[in-house]
Design a protein around this motif. Structure first.
Motif, short mmCIF file in Angstrom:
data_model
loop_
_atom_site.label_atom_id
_atom_site.label_comp_id
_atom_site.label_asym_id
_atom_site.label_seq_id
_atom_site.Cartn_x
_atom_site.Cartn_y
_atom_site.Cartn_z
N GLY A 173 2.71 -1.47 4.23
CA GLY A 173 2.95 -0.08 3.83
C GLY A 173 4.31 0.08 3.18
O GLY A 173 5.30 -0.47 3.65
N ILE A 174 4.30 0.80 2.06
CA ILE A 174 5.54 0.99 1.29
C ILE A 174 6.10 2.39 1.53
O ILE A 174 7.28 2.63 1.36
CB ILE A 174 5.21 0.85 -0.22
N GLY A 175 5.21 3.33 1.90
CA GLY A 175 5.64 4.73 1.96
C GLY A 175 5.38 5.39 0.61
O GLY A 175 4.59 4.87 -0.18
N PRO A 176 6.04 6.53 0.32
CA PRO A 176 5.80 7.24 -0.93
C PRO A 176 6.01 6.34 -2.16
O PRO A 176 6.91 5.51 -2.16
CB PRO A 176 6.84 8.36 -0.91
N LEU A 184 0.89 -1.17 0.00
CA LEU A 184 0.00 0.00 0.00
C LEU A 184 0.92 1.21 0.00
O LEU A 184 1.74 1.37 0.92
CB LEU A 184 -0.89 -0.03 1.25
N ALA A 185 0.82 2.03 -1.07
CA ALA A 185 1.77 3.14 -1.21
C ALA A 185 1.05 4.49 -1.18
O ALA A 185 -0.12 4.58 -1.53
CB ALA A 185 2.54 2.98 -2.52
N GLU A 186 1.78 5.50 -0.76
CA GLU A 186 1.23 6.86 -0.70
C GLU A 186 1.40 7.56 -2.05
O GLU A 186 2.50 7.54 -2.61
CB GLU A 186 1.98 7.70 0.34
N THR A 187 0.32 8.17 -2.54
CA THR A 187 0.44 9.04 -3.71
C THR A 187 -0.23 10.36 -3.36
O THR A 187 -0.91 10.46 -2.33
CB THR A 187 -0.26 8.46 -4.96
N SER A 188 -0.06 11.35 -4.25
CA SER A 188 -0.69 12.64 -3.96
C SER A 188 -2.22 12.54 -4.01
O SER A 188 -2.93 13.35 -3.43
CB SER A 188 -0.19 13.69 -4.94
N ASP A 189 -2.74 11.47 -4.70
CA ASP A 189 -4.20 11.28 -4.74
C ASP A 189 -4.68 10.26 -3.73
O ASP A 189 -5.71 9.63 -3.92
CB ASP A 189 -4.62 10.78 -6.14
N GLY A 190 -3.93 10.03 -2.71
CA GLY A 190 -4.33 9.02 -1.71
C GLY A 190 -3.54 7.73 -1.88
O GLY A 190 -2.72 7.61 -2.78
N ASP A 191 -3.83 6.77 -1.02
CA ASP A 191 -3.07 5.51 -1.02
C ASP A 191 -3.53 4.58 -2.12
O ASP A 191 -4.73 4.51 -2.40
CB ASP A 191 -3.24 4.80 0.33
N ILE A 192 -2.59 3.85 -2.72
CA ILE A 192 -3.00 2.85 -3.72
C ILE A 192 -2.33 1.52 -3.44
O ILE A 192 -1.23 1.45 -2.89
CB ILE A 192 -2.66 3.30 -5.17
N LEU A 193 -3.03 0.46 -3.87
CA LEU A 193 -2.46 -0.88 -3.72
C LEU A 193 -1.42 -1.12 -4.79
O LEU A 193 -1.54 -0.65 -5.92
CB LEU A 193 -3.56 -1.94 -3.85
N VAL A 194 -0.39 -1.86 -4.42
CA VAL A 194 0.71 -2.16 -5.34
C VAL A 194 0.88 -3.67 -5.38
O VAL A 194 0.93 -4.31 -4.33
CB VAL A 194 2.01 -1.50 -4.81
N GLY A 195 0.92 -4.23 -6.59
CA GLY A 195 1.24 -5.65 -6.74
C GLY A 195 0.05 -6.59 -6.67
O GLY A 195 0.22 -7.80 -6.66
N ARG A 234 -6.98 -1.07 5.94
CA ARG A 234 -6.99 0.13 6.81
C ARG A 234 -7.85 -0.11 8.05
O ARG A 234 -7.49 0.28 9.15
CB ARG A 234 -7.49 1.34 6.04
N GLU A 235 -8.97 -0.81 7.84
CA GLU A 235 -9.84 -1.10 8.99
C GLU A 235 -9.13 -1.94 10.04
O GLU A 235 -9.39 -1.83 11.23
CB GLU A 235 -11.08 -1.83 8.50
N LEU A 236 -8.23 -2.79 9.57
CA LEU A 236 -7.50 -3.67 10.49
C LEU A 236 -6.24 -3.00 11.04
O LEU A 236 -5.39 -3.64 11.65
CB LEU A 236 -7.12 -4.97 9.79
N GLY A 237 -6.11 -1.71 10.78
CA GLY A 237 -4.96 -0.98 11.35
C GLY A 237 -3.80 -0.82 10.38
O GLY A 237 -2.75 -0.29 10.75
N GLY A 238 -3.96 -1.30 9.15
CA GLY A 238 -2.90 -1.15 8.16
C GLY A 238 -2.82 0.27 7.66
O GLY A 238 -3.75 1.06 7.84
N SER A 239 -1.69 0.62 7.05
CA SER A 239 -1.56 1.94 6.44
C SER A 239 -0.45 1.89 5.40
O SER A 239 0.24 0.88 5.26
CB SER A 239 -1.25 3.00 7.50
N ALA A 240 -0.27 3.00 4.70
CA ALA A 240 0.78 3.07 3.69
C ALA A 240 2.12 3.44 4.31
O ALA A 240 3.12 3.57 3.62
CB ALA A 240 0.39 4.08 2.61
N LYS A 241 2.13 3.61 5.62
CA LYS A 241 3.39 3.95 6.31
C LYS A 241 4.40 2.82 6.12
O LYS A 241 4.09 1.65 6.33
CB LYS A 241 3.08 4.15 7.80
#
Ligand code: BES
Ligand code: ZN
Ligand code: ZN
Length: 498
Positions: free
Chosen positions: A85-88, A26-37, A59-66
């Motif tokens: 979370g992958i980060g940017p 899960l990565a951060e983009t300027s338009d919000g988080d997106i799934l990767v892979g 996200r509901e389970l506490g995940g994030s793109a961090k």
């Protein structure tokens, strides 16, 4: 001895029908988080079955793109997915190293009847990203402590990449060789000092050298005494386990650069007659982390067949208090003839390193890099996760900093200021071994510099903080031995190979 062996890792262009546990990002983009892979097919079927998309469920389970935040989702039909979370989104190799490491570590902790199979799908096409993800995944498999029957660990890892060129396989091979070297260093560091002592460490280094086609030379206490290694003999004198000096050499044809690596190998540091307080002693089986790093690194460099001449030296001794210990105020004659007033028996690392730096410099290498868990002061300055780097010239410092950046290890340059020298003046010897209570990492470096000829390029890595993690595991870093600086040394050799 402590042993942990890595699972195999292989490349594939797509996830198989039976992928084991799938890891996506899960990565951060300027338009919000997106799934990767996550393949479109799986995303669709999962969304349909769950009534919600995978990202919101994560996200509901506490995940994030961090970067490094991992959660496990149980999908219908027994499928398991880890969202990490992958980060940017413009990822670096180190982001993927951490993300893959955190995901694999989460899976490693899950109970199971059979070893876990993992498919890592993090959108890695660039060789450096394949390397990062592969390395992080392997390093995340490591376990500090014995295997448990209800928790069999990781059996295999498949890394998904669209890159079908040989460079992809090469990057993964580099990751596997590097991770194996880091694991070797971790295993040595984690082995308690009743099992890993100078003689047994030297034998283990000999076995590694054989497996990596390196030449080996070992000085036992008699040879050390005969040849005048007054520093190693003094530090090792208090222990029944006699000191050793180990030299591993790798000299491929056509090499144009000679890198000499020198590691501190105090198999246990009680402080000697300047006995450490009990609380400071528990982690001191790790005081051979520098020796572990240089020995592990040279084995990887040889396995990779890099065209560079490398010599690795490990100065092995146990620092114990006894009737035969060296005393505070003793004057030692070091290898090469300089005399040292021992101002504190707990500053033993610099004493064994001094002998070995003189010996290593006699081969006229192009660069000497020493690695040592040298000072608590370096940890006071930089914390537990950042290593200190000291060098005579900035060009050499930059070379190390660049290698560390590639390897994803944290170093911070500290100076060797002019005032560090005079602090070491002695009335009874050429130098004292310690300065005053300020800038302890710097005066240690100033001391070491007296044992490396002026014209020799030299850098000193103080890994007292990062070599041993006394806290909980994080990202790809386990509790216990971390293998700090192994990756930087390999990257340095790559940068200097022709
Ligand atoms: N092995 C220690 C340094 C160390 C401390 C490594 C904590 C890892 C964690 C070293 O031999 C030592 O004791 N150094 C002394 C030097 C002092 C006596 C000048 C120190 O740092 O206190
Ligand atoms: Zn010490
Ligand atoms: Zn020490």
């Amino acid at each position: 001895m402590f042993s942990f062996t890595l699972p195999v890792i292989t490349l594939a262009t797509a996830a198989s029908k039976d992928p084991g546990i799938l890891v996506i990002g899960l990565a951060e983009t300027s338009d919000g988080d997106i799934l990767v892979g996550l393949s479109e097919d799986l995303a669709k079927s999962a969304t349909k079955a769950l009534g919600a998309d995978v990202a919101s469920l994560a996200r509901e389970l506490g995940g994030s793109a961090k970067n490094g935040k991992a959660v496990l989702l149980a999908l219908p039909a027994g499928r398991k997915v880890v969202v990490v979370g992958i980060g940017p989104i413009d990822v670096t190799a180190e982001q993927l190293r951490r993300a893959a490491g955190a995901a694999v570590r989460l899976i490693e902790g899950l109970p199971a009847s059979q070893p876990h199979r993992i498919t890592l799908s993090l959108d890695t096409a660039e060789p450096s990203l394949i390397e990062g993800a592969g390395e992080g995944a392997l390093l995340g498999c490591y376990r500090y402590g014995p295997a448990k029957s209800e928790n069999p660990g990781i059996g295999s890892i498949t890394l998904i990449s669209s890159n079908k060129k040989p460079e992809a396989k090469q990057a993964l091979d580099l990751a596997a060789v590097t991770a194996a070297a880091v694991v070797q260093a971790r295993n040595w560091v984690n082995t308690p000092a009743n099992l890993l002592y100078p003689e047994s460490f030297a034998e283990s280094a000999r076995a590694l050298a054989k497996a990596s086609k390196l030449s080996v030379e070992v000085w036992d206490d008699k040879a050390l005494e005969r040849e005048g290694f007054g520093g190693i003999m003094a530090v090792g004198g208090g222990s029944d386990r006699k000191p050793r000096l180990v030299k591993l050499s790798y000299s491929p044809r056509g090499a144009k650069f000679h890198l000499s690596l020198v590691g501190k190998g105090i198999t246990f540091d009680t402080g000697g007659l300047n006995l450490k307080p009990a609380d400071s002693m528990y982690t001191m089986k790790s005081d051979m982390g520098g020796a572990a790093a240089v020995l592990a690194a040279i084995s990887a460099i040889a396995k990779l067949g890099l065209r560079i001449q490398v010599t690795a030296w490990a100065a092995l001794a146990e620092n114990m208090p006894s009737g035969s210990s060296y005393r505070p105020s003793d004057v030692l004659t070091m290898y090469g003839g300089l005399t040292v007033e021992n101002s504190n028996s707990d500053a033993e690392g610099r004493i064994v390193m001094a002998d070995t730096l003189v010996k290593a410099s006699q081969d006229s290498p192009d660069l000497v890099v020493d690695v040592a868990t040298l000072t608590g002061a370096c940890m006071v300055a930089l914390g537990e996760r950042v290593a200190g780097l000291m060098a005579r010239d900035d060009e050499t410092a930059d070379l190390i900093l660049d290698a560390a950046e590639v390897a994803g290890e944290l170093f911070w340059q500290l100076p060797i200021p002019e005032d560090a020298g005079p602090k070491l003046e002695s009335k009874v010897a050429d130098t004292k071994s310690t300065g005053d209570r300020y800038g302890g990492a710097l005066s240690a470096a100033a001391f070491l510099s007296k044992f490396v000829p002026e014209q020799t390029s030299w850098a000193h890595l103080d890994i007292a903080g990062p070599s041993f993690n006394s806290g909980s595991a994080h990202d790809y870093t386990p509790t216990g031995g971390t293998g700090a600086s192994v990756r930087t040394l390999i990257a340095l050799a790559q940068a200097r190979a022709n």
